[in-house]
Design an enzyme around this catalytic site. Structure first.
Site, PDB file in Angstrom:
ATOM      1  N   SER B 125      13.052  -9.351 -28.199  1.00 28.67           N
ATOM      2  CA  SER B 125      14.020  -9.652 -29.139  1.00 28.67           C
ATOM      3  C   SER B 125      13.231  -9.653 -30.610  1.00 28.67           C
ATOM      4  O   SER B 125      11.985  -9.715 -30.477  1.00 28.67           O
ATOM      5  CB  SER B 125      14.615 -10.993 -29.358  1.00 28.67           C
ATOM      6  OG  SER B 125      15.307 -11.052 -28.139  1.00 28.67           O
ATOM      7  N   GLU B 240      16.257 -11.377 -15.169  1.00 34.63           N
ATOM      8  CA  GLU B 240      16.052 -12.620 -15.789  1.00 34.63           C
ATOM      9  C   GLU B 240      17.518 -13.396 -15.759  1.00 34.63           C
ATOM     10  O   GLU B 240      17.590 -14.596 -15.577  1.00 34.63           O
ATOM     11  CB  GLU B 240      15.594 -12.471 -17.470  1.00 34.63           C
ATOM     12  CG  GLU B 240      15.374 -13.611 -18.166  1.00 34.63           C
ATOM     13  CD  GLU B 240      15.463 -13.542 -19.473  1.00 34.63           C
ATOM     14  OE1 GLU B 240      15.165 -14.425 -20.349  1.00 34.63           O
ATOM     15  OE2 GLU B 240      15.863 -12.412 -20.097  1.00 34.63           O
TER      16      GLU B 240
END
Lengths: 363, 394, 363, 394
Positions: B125, B240
Site C-alpha cells: 500500500s 493473506e
C-alpha cells in the site's frame, strides 16, 4: 412558532466555535492526551472569560443566566472540538443541583465561585443510576464514607458533589480529611474521571435534597442532556471530516465520494444525525418551557444520540479507510469521546427502560 | 453430513494431544514469535510434522502431503491447549517463492523463514493507493546492476522488526498500470530506507510508513519478470485474506461475554438478567453459530478440494463484523466499566474489549474495506457486472 | 468430518426442485391464491408420489424413514417455490408427536395413513407457546372443549392434533361432534390456518404426552425447524430473483447491478443468508445426532432466519423497484410467506428468550 | 426558540375550530374524494379560505396570501377533528398551470380542478424509465393539428378515475435526452388510450399501465414549448415529493402502537411488559420524536422563507423508513395476530398494519427509491461529486 435558534444563540455558537478553533485545535488536544493531563487550563480560562462556567447561573450570583438550550449549544461546541475541559459536571450539573436543593447560603457561596471559573466541582452520582461492584456512599452525622466511581471531572476539581445512598446530595471539599482520589483511565483522554473514596469525611448536605430525590434526578437529567449534545457536536465533526475526505481523496481516478458506496455512507450519517439536532434542541428547550416533557425527552436524546453517535463514529472511520484507524488525522479522539458519552450516566438500553418508566408504561 | 472424524484423523488427534501433553512445557508462550526458544520450538514441531507441514524437506519443512483436516486438528488442539502453534514461515511470501522464486531465492530465503530466523514485511500500500492498489507510484529504475527505488509505502506492519520486505514497485512507467509493476525482495536496513511508526487509534503502533530515497537493491532480487509483479502479488493477497474473520475466534470471544454477563452486576442484578442485554446476546449468538457452521462447510469443501463458493467469499466481511459486534456488546453491558483503558483501576480483562472494538474496526477497514468485500461478493460470487472504470481522472 | 450434503441428499433436493418447477410454477400458486383455496391438490398428490408425507416416518409404517435434515431440505424446496401444500404440520410435526408419545396402536394407525398422503393432520399448539385472547383447550373424560387459534393446515385436514392446557396431545377427527373450523385469512395465501372450536368433542390422547411436556416441545421444535428452512428457501429465491433482475434491468445506460448501491444490497443479502444455510443444516442434523444441542440450535435457526428472511424480503423488493411492489413478478408471494413464517410458532424476540432459557442463562 | 403561536395565529386556530364544530356534520367523510357532497364541502371550505387558499379567485380559489403557519394549523385542526381537509386542486398540476399554462389553459382547467370536478393522473414513468426518467420512450409526432402518441406509461395512479392526464412524451427524437421531451394534457378516454390496472402486493390496484396507440391530442394541449417538458415537469416533481414521510403521521401511528401494547396480551402478559418489545418501542419513539421536531424546524424555516437545508432533504428517506418500522413493530408485537389480513376473524385494526407495512415499503421505493434519495442527500445536501454518467450503453 419558531423552532430555530435565535440570533443571540447563533452568535454564542459562532463565538464559541471561533474561540475553540483558535485556542483548542487538535494539537492542543493531543498535548493534553499525550501528557495524560486532566484538562487544558488555558482553554478553560478562555472559556471562563466568555462566561461559560456561569452559563446557567443567574446574574445575581455572577453568572450569565442563560438557559439549557444555550448550555447544550456550549456542550455541542465542546464535543465538536473534543475540548479537554471540565463542563458537564462543574458548569451544568452542579449549578442545577445547587439551584434545586441548595440553601440560600450555599447558593451564594458556591454559585458565585463556580461562575467565576475559579472553583471546579466534580460530580459522583453513578451509584444512583447503576451501581457497579460495591461502590456507594453512606452519610451519618454530617460525614460521608464509602466510594463513588466514575466521578466526572474529578482530577481537576476543588470540590465534589456526590449523592449518598438515599439520594441526598452533599458538597465535599477536595482537601477534606479522609478523601482520596484514584484516577481512572478511559479510552477518552479528553475527560477526567476518578474514583472517590471517603472515610468519615465532613460534608455539607444540600437541604432540599434530603428525602427528596427530585434534585438528584434533575442533576442527572442536566448531565445526560449535556452528554447528548456533546455527542451531537462530536458526531457532526466526524461527518464533516468524512465528507471533506470523500471529496478530496481519489482512488481509481475518481474522488471516492463519487462512488455510491461512500456517498451513501455519508448520506446515511447525515440522515441519522440531522434529526438528532432537533431532538437535542427540543429536549433542552423543554427543561424550563415544558418541564412535564423534559425527562422523557432527555432520556430519548441521551439514548438516541448514543446510538447515532456510535453509527457515525464507525462510519466516518470507515470512510477514511486506513487513515481513520491511525492517529494521523486524530479522528479517534472524536470516536472515543462519543464512546465515553455513550456509557457515562447510563447506557442506551438502561435509559430506554427509564424512558418507558417515565411515561408510566411499565407495570 | 457427518461431524465425526475418520479413525485415521482421530488417531492423529490423539497423537497431537499426547505430543502436547509431553512437550507443552517447551513452548515459549503465545506472544510475538522471536528469540531462540521460539525457533527451537518451531524446529521441534517441524520434526514431528506439526509445522511447515507441506514445505519440502529440502527447504526446511516437514515435506508432508497436504491434509486440510490434519491442519485443522493441529490448529484446534494447539488452541485448546493454549500452546504456541507452529507456522509455515510466512503464508504471504513462502508460497510465492515456492511457486515463482528462482532456485537460488528458494535456497536463500525459504529455510530461514520456515525456521523462524527470517521475518518479512509487506510493501504494497501507498498513501495514494489503497483499494486501488495497482495505481501505486513508488518507482524503481535500473542503474547498473541495481534497481534504484524512490517513493513511499504505508501500512507496513512489522517493518520495525522484519529482516526482509517483499515490495511492489513501478519499473515500467509507460506500461498500462497493471503491467508496469515488479515484485522485489529488499533487506530491511538497506541504505535509503527509513521506517516511521504510525500510531493507531488503539494507542499501539503496529503499522509503519517506509520511505525510499535512492535505495539500491540488485536486479537479481526480483521475483518473476519485470512488469509481472501485479500477478505475482495476487497469489499472496489470496493467502493473506484467508486469515481474517475466523469464526472459531468469534465463538471463543462470545463465550467470554457470556461469562462476563453471568458474573458482573449492575445494582446487584446480574447483567444476564437484564432482558435487553440478553436479547442482544442471543441474537449475536445465533449469528456466531451460523458463521461457525459456515466455516465447517468451507473446511469440508476444502478437504474435498471442491470450490466452496459463496460460503467462502463472505467469511471476512461477516467474521470481522461479528467480532466488532461482540466487542461492542461487551462494552455496552459493562457500561462505565467498559470504557476503562490503559491499565486503569477496575479495568476488566485488561481492557481487551475496547482494544478489540477498535482493532476489529481496523480489520473491517484493512485488507480490503467492507465496501471492497461487498464488490467482490457481488461481482465474483453473484456475477453482477463490474462498475465501469475510468482510465483518465474525472 | 463432512459438513455437506450427501449425494442422496443432493438428489432429493434436485428431484424436488425439478418436480416443483414443473408442477408448481408461479401460475399454479396464483390460482390457489386467487381462488382462496386451501392448497394445490395436484401438487400435494405429486409430492405424495415422491414419498414426501412419509419423509420422517419409519419404513415399518410405510414411510421413507429419512432424517430431519432431509425433512428440512424438503421444507426449503417448498419455501423456494412458495408451494401451497400442507407439510410442516402433517408431514413433520404430527409424525414427531406420534413417534414421541403415541401408543403402538396409534402409530400403526396414523403414521401409515399419513405416510400414504391420504390423511392430513393439522396442528394447533399455539396456546402452549403464547396464548392470544382467551383461546385454550381443556380436556376432561376424553373430551375436549375450548378453542385453538392458528391451527396450521387446518382447512384441508382430516384430523387434528392439538394440545390441552396441560400440554398433553390429542388426536381429534375432523368430523367429530362439536368441532368447528373458522378460516383465518392471513397475508400468506399459500398456507391455510384456522381457528378450531371444540365443544365436548371426543378425542384420543397420545399416552406418552400425559404429564410429560417433552413430546409437545419436540413437536414444536420440529415445526420451527421446518419454518426456518422454509424461510431459507423463500429468501434464497428472492435473492436469486434480485440478482437476475439486477443483471437484466438497465437504467442510465447500465445494468442496475453495476451500481454499487444495488450491488451491495445483493452482496449484503448473500452475506446474511449464506451462513443461515449452515445453521439450518446443523440444527436439523443435531436433532438425532446431538440431541442435547438441538433445541437451542432450532431456536436460533427460527429466530435468526426470521430476521434475515425479513431483511432479504425487503431488500429484494427494493432491488426490483416498483416492479417488486406489483403483482406482475409475484415477488410478494415469497415476501408474505417469509412474513408468515416469522410469526407462526413464536416470533424472534420470544424465541430468543427461549434460547436463553434453554441454556440456563435466565435466573 | 418559541413553540407558542402568535396571537393572530391562535385566533386563526380558534376560528378554524369553531368553524369545524359548526360544520363538521357537512363533511363527507375521509374516503376518496368523489361525488357532489365532497365538492360542496370543498366549495364551502374555499368560501371560508380553508381550501385552495392561495389559488387566485378568478380561477376558483380563495385568493389569499400564502401563510405556511395557517396552512399548518388548518392541517392540524382538520386532522384532529378527523374531518376531510380541503385541497388546492392537485398539487402536481395546478402550480404548473398557474406558472406556465396559457390563459386559456388556466381558465379551462384550474377552476374545475380546484372545485374537485376534474381529477388528474400523471403519465411520467415507463417500464424502461424508472429512476432514469429522462430516458422515456413514449413518442409523439405532429400530424396536422394533432400530436399522435404511441408508447406506454406505468405507475399511473388514479388512471381509472381521472378525467385528465398530464404526460411526458418524446417529441424531438434527435435532441439530447433531456431536451426532446414535451408536456401534454390528454383527456382520459381519448381513442387510442388503454388503461390496465396493476395489482400490487397489498392486493389493491392503485396503479395502472396506460397504453397509447396512435392516440391524438391537439397540438394546443401542450404546456410550455416543445422540448421543454422536462423542465416543466421538474416543477411538479418537487411538489409531489414534499408529501411523503410526514413526521406527524408517524407520531400518530406510534401512539396507536402504544395503545396496542397496553391492551393486547400474550399468555396474559401485557405486550408492553415484555422488555424486548418495550425496548424496541422506546428506540423507535426517540427516532419519531426526532423527526417530528425536525419537521418543526423545516416548518419554521419555511415560514421565514429560509432554506432549511439538510433537515428538509432527509424527510422522505427517514419518514418512510420510520413508518415502515412502526408497522413492523406493530406486526411483531401482535405475533400470529399480526399476519391476519383481508378481514379475517380476530383481525386487529382492520389489518391496517400489514397494509401499511407493504404500502410504506412501496413508498420507500416509489417517488425515488431510498437509493436515489441517498444520492440526492449526498450530492445536493453534502456536495459530494456526482457519479460519472455514460452516454452510451455499457
Amino acid at each position: 412558532m419558531e423552532f430555530m435558534l435565535s440570533e443571540e444563540q447563533r452568535m454564542l455558537q459562532e463565538s464559541l466555535t471561533r474561540f475553540l478553533a483558535s485556542a483548542c485545535p487538535l494539537d492542543r488536544v493531543r498535548k493534553v492526551a499525550d501528557a495524560e493531563e486532566s484538562m487544558a487550563e488555558d482553554v478553560h480560562r478562555g472559556l471562563a472569560e466568555l462566561g461559560i462556567p456561569g452559563i446557567l447561573i443567574p446574574e445575581d450570583f455572577g453568572g450569565v443566566g442563560m438557559g439549557f438550550l444555550e448550555a447544550a449549544l456550549v456542550s455541542e461546541a465542546l464535543g465538536g472540538a473534543v475540548a479537554p475541559v471540565p463542563y458537564t459536571a462543574t458548569s451544568v450539573m452542579v449549578p442545577v443541583a445547587l439551584m434545586a436543593a441548595g440553601s440560600d447560603h450555599q447558593k451564594q457561596e458556591w454559585l458565585t465561585k463556580i461562575a467565576s471559573g475559579k472553583t471546579r466541582v466534580a460530580v459522583g452520582v453513578t451509584e444512583q443510576l447503576g451501581r457497579r461492584e460495591s461502590a456507594g456512599i453512606n452519610a451519618s452525622n454530617g460525614r460521608l464514607s464509602g466510594s463513588a466511581m466514575f466521578v466526572l471531572e474529578g482530577m481537576e476539581a476543588d470540590v465534589f458533589l456526590t449523592a449518598d445512598s438515599t439520594g441526598a446530595l452533599h458538597m465535599v471539599a477536595g482537601d477534606a480529611e479522609g478523601l482520596e482520589r484514584t484516577k481512572l483511565k478511559t479510552i477518552d483522554r479528553t475527560r477526567s474521571v476518578i474514583e472517590l473514596s471517603l472515610d468519615q469525611t465532613p460534608a455539607e448536605v444540600l437541604p432540599g435534597s434530603v428525602s427528596n430525590r427530585e434534585p438528584l434526578l434533575c442533576t442527572i437529567d442536566a448531565g445526560r442532556l449535556m452528554l447528548a449534545a456533546d455527542t451531537l457536536g462530536a458526531a457532526q465533526t466526524m461527518l464533516d471530516q468524512a465528507v471533506a475526505y470523500a471529496k478530496e481523496r481519489r482512488q481509481f481516478n475518481r474522488p471516492i465520494g463519487s462512488f455510491q458506496a461512500v456517498k451513501h455512507m455519508c448520506a446515511e450519517m447525515a440522515a441519522e444525525l440531522e434529526p438528532c439536532r432537533s431532538l437535542v434542541w427540543y429536549a433542552a428547550h423543554s427543561v424550563r418551557s415544558m418541564p412535564e416533557e423534559a425527562r422523557l425527552m432527555i432520556c430519548h436524546a441521551k439514548a438516541h444520540l448514543s446510538e447515532v453517535g456510535q453509527f457515525v463514529a464507525r462510519t466516518s472511520t470507515e470512510v477514511h479507510g486506513g487513515m481513520g484507524f491511525t492517529d494521523l488525522l486524530g479522528l479517534h479522539y472524536w470516536f472515543k469521546r462519543i464512546g465515553f458519552n455513550r456509557q457515562v450516566l447510563g447506557g442506551p438500553e438502561l435509559i430506554r427502560e427509564e424512558a418507558a418508566r417515565v411515561q408510566g408504561l411499565v407495570s | 453430513m457427518d461431524l465425526a472424524y475418520s479413525v485415521e484423523h482421530e488417531a492423529y488427534r490423539d497423537e497431537v494431544r499426547s505430543f502436547l501433553a509431553k512437550n507443552k512445557n517447551k513452548s515459549p508462550g503465545l506472544g510475538f514469535r522471536d528469540g531462540t526458544a521460539a525457533n527451537d520450538w518451531q524446529q521441534l514441531l517441524i520434526e514431528h510434522g506439526y509445522a511447515a507441514r507441506t514445505i519440502p524437506k529440502e527447504y526446511g519443512g516437514a515435506g508432508l502431503e497436504a491434509d486440510i483436516l490434519k491442519s485443522h486438528i493441529l490448529a484446534e488442539e494447539f488452541a485448546h491447549a493454549k500452546v504456541r502453534p507452529g507456522h509455515s514461515g510466512d503464508n504471504r511470501i513462502v508460497p510465492v517463492l515456492l511457486e515463482l522464486g528462482t532456485e537460488e531465492q528458494k535456497e536463500r530465503f525459504i529455510r530461514p523463514t520456515v525456521r523462524g530466523e527470517m521475518s518479512w514485511c509487506q510493501g504494497y500500500s501507498e498513501p495514494g493507493s489503497g483499494s486501488d492498489l495497482a495505481s501505486l507510484q513508488t518507482k524503481a529504475h535500473v542503474d547498473g546492476d541495481d534497481f534504484v527505488i524512490n517513493g513511499q509505502k504505508i501500512w507496513t506492519s512489522g517493518a520495525k522488526t522484519a529482516h526482509m520486505m517483499f515490495c511492489l514497485v513501478r519499473t515500467e512507467p509507460d506500461a498500462p498500470k497493471h503491467q508496469g509493476i515488479s515484485y522485489l525482495l529488499i533487506p530491511m536496513g538497506t541504505p535509503g530506507m527509513e521506517v516511521r511508526p504510525l500510531r493507531q487509534m488503539t494507542g499501539d503502533s503496529q503499522f509503519n510508513e517506509v520511505f525510499f530515497t535512492d535505495c539500491r537493491v540488485p536486479t537479481t532480487e526480483i521475483v518473476g519478470n519485470r512488469g509481472e509483479g501485479w500477478y505475482v502479488a495476487n497469489a499472496t493477497l489470496k493467502h493473506e485474506r484467508g486469515g481474517l474473520g475466523d469464526p472459531n475466534q468469534a465463538a471463543g470471544r462470545f463465550n467470554d461475554i457470556l461469562d462476563l454477563m453471568k458474573n458482573e452486576t449492575v445494582d446487584g442484578r446480574r447483567l444476564m438478567d437484564i432482558p435487553s442485554y440478553r436479547d442482544r446476546a442471543m441474537a449475536l449468538q445465533a449469528r456466531i453459530f451460523a458463521m461457525k457452521f459456515n466455516g465447517m462447510r468451507v473446511l469440508s469443501h476444502n478437504i474435498k478440494n471442491e470450490e466452496p463458493g459463496l460460503s467462502r467469499w463472505i467469511v471476512k466481511l461477516q467474521g470481522c463484523e461479528l467480532n466488532h459486534q461482540t466487542a461492542s456488546l461487551a462494552i455496552d453491558v459493562m457500561g462505565e466499566l467498559g470504557i476503562l483503558y490503559d491499565g486503569s483501576p477496575h479495568i476488566r480483562d485488561q481492557g481487551m474489549w475496547q482494544h478489540r472494538y477498535m482493532m476489529d474496526l481496523g480489520l473491517i477497514i484493512g485488507g480490503g474495506t467492507a465496501q471492497i468485500q461487498k464488490n467482490i461478493i457481488g461481482e465474483r460470487a453473484l456475477g453482477l457486472p463490474k462498475e465501469p472504470k475510468f482510465d483518465k481522472p474525472i
